[in-house]
Design an enzyme around this catalytic site. Structure first.
Site, PDB file in Angstrom:
ATOM      1  CB  THR A 145      -4.209   7.917  -0.900  1.00 26.07           C
ATOM      2  OG1 THR A 145      -5.269   7.083  -1.364  1.00 26.07           O
ATOM      3  CG2 THR A 145      -4.060   7.737   0.596  1.00 26.07           C
TER       4      THR A 145
ATOM      5  CD  GLU B  40      -3.144   0.683   0.852  1.00 22.78           C
ATOM      6  OE1 GLU B  40      -3.141   1.126  -0.309  1.00 22.78           O
ATOM      7  OE2 GLU B  40      -3.864   1.120   1.750  1.00 22.78           O
TER       8      GLU B  40
HETATM    9  N1  HSE Z   1      -6.587   5.986   6.384  1.00 22.15           N
HETATM   10  C1  HSE Z   1      -6.186   6.294   5.039  1.00 22.15           C
HETATM   11  C2  HSE Z   1      -6.450   7.758   4.779  1.00 22.15           C
HETATM   12  C3  HSE Z   1      -7.000   5.450   4.094  1.00 22.15           C
HETATM   13  O1  HSE Z   1      -7.546   8.208   5.117  1.00 22.15           O
HETATM   14  O2  HSE Z   1      -5.591   8.451   4.263  1.00 22.15           O
HETATM   15  C4  HSE Z   1      -6.677   5.696   2.645  1.00 22.15           C
HETATM   16  O3  HSE Z   1      -5.642   4.890   2.208  1.00 22.15           O
END
Ligand code: HSE
Length: 292
Positions: A168, A120
């Site tokens: 993201t 990831e």
């Molecule tokens: N927790 C992460 C965010 C999830 O909100 O950035 C997305 O990959």
């Protein structure tokens, strides 16, 4: 050759930034692996043209490297990239489970979580387990201090995906680096409420806990129509509405009898602001599974 299906996920759920996640019963990625001398990657399906096939730039390449398991890997994307539905996590989770089996590494799904999280990191910039944990393990997961706790909850959900892309990396840049004590107190209360709601499979409690005043307001500005869609979902019966993961998807909890109406209201509200969207009427689902 081995084939694994790994589901989409929704992380954060408002009050649990980088901690909470749920597996969705659909959509999902399907990954096929075959032993090879070096890793090669082929991608088909939704948004596949945006996904690099170079193993160094692809989430599954990092997983193959971490497991020392070179393979020809075919990813059939059912989860659109940059959707807020754990697209890269689904591929990473599926690849981790498939390569573990293919090379007989003998790791448990729990032990595969940090390996998939490294995958990831290739796309999001830093490893976090709140998507890969539910994609591997299923249910509602709490990723805290390197440990994962899972709860088998049954909650009807709607995941509404607009035709907007939010990376993201960009969505993490807008997260404030400090917070007011009053907002922290509110968030802890909501996170606790949501967790009890999951333990009881109670959509009202889960919905009450699905909000925060720290991360979500900062990210909502990246999603055209967020306020209108949220209001429309509540008007149609949703018990809680928030940004799914890093966005742009919006996730709503509800009672089953309201799910269809909530889905329709969210799509219509996006349409009213000129954004095409689709809604998955879904629920909390199982984790990654070997199909054969
Ligand atoms: N927790 C992460 C965010 C999830 O909100 O950035 C997305 O990959």
């Amino acid at each position: 050759m081995l084939t694994v299906r790994a589901p989409a996920t929704s992380a954060n759920l408002g009050s649990g930034f980088d901690v909470f996640g749920v597996a969705l019963d659909r959509p999902a990625d399907v990954v096929r692996v075959e032993k090879a001398d070096e890793t090669t990657i082929e991608v088909t399906g939704i948004g596949s043209t945006y996904i690099p096939t170079d193993p160094e730039g692809n989430t599954v390449g990092a997983v193959a490297e971490a497991l020392d398991a070179p393979a020809h890997i075919r990813i059939d994307k059912g989860v659109r990239p940059s959707s807020g539905l754990g697209s890269s996590a689904a591929s990473a989770a599926a690849a981790a489970l498939a390569l573990n089996e293919l090379y007989d590494r003998g790791l448990t799904k729990e032990e595969l979580v940090p390996i998939a999280a490294e995958g990831e990191a290739v796309v999001s910039g830093e490893p976090h387990a709140d998507n890969v944990a539910p994609s591997l393990l299923g249910g509602f997961t709490i990723a805290a201090g390197g440990d994962i706790t899972t709860v088998d909850a049954a909650i009807p959900l709607v995941a509404c995906l607009p035709e907007i892309a939010v990376s993201t990396r960009d969505a993490r840049r807008v997260v404030p680096s400090t917070a007011e004590m009053t907002d922290l107190v509110d968030t802890v209360g909501r996170a606790a409420t949501l967790t009890v709601g999951m333990c009881r499979s109670d959509p009202a409690l889960v919905g009450e806990g699905m909000s925060d005043e720290i991360v979500t307001p900062a990210r909502a500005s990246l999603i055209s129509g967020y306020g209108q869609v949220r209001t429309a979902a509540f008007d149609a019966g949703a018990t809680g509405v928030t940004v799914s993961g890093a966005g742009p998807s919006i996730i709503a909890a509800c009672y089953e009898s309201d799910r269809r109406a909530v889905a329709g209201a969210m799509v219509d509200a996006f349409s009213d602001v000129g954004v095409d969207a689709r809604a998955y009427q879904t629920e909390i689902g199982r984790g990654a599974e070997l199909l054969g």
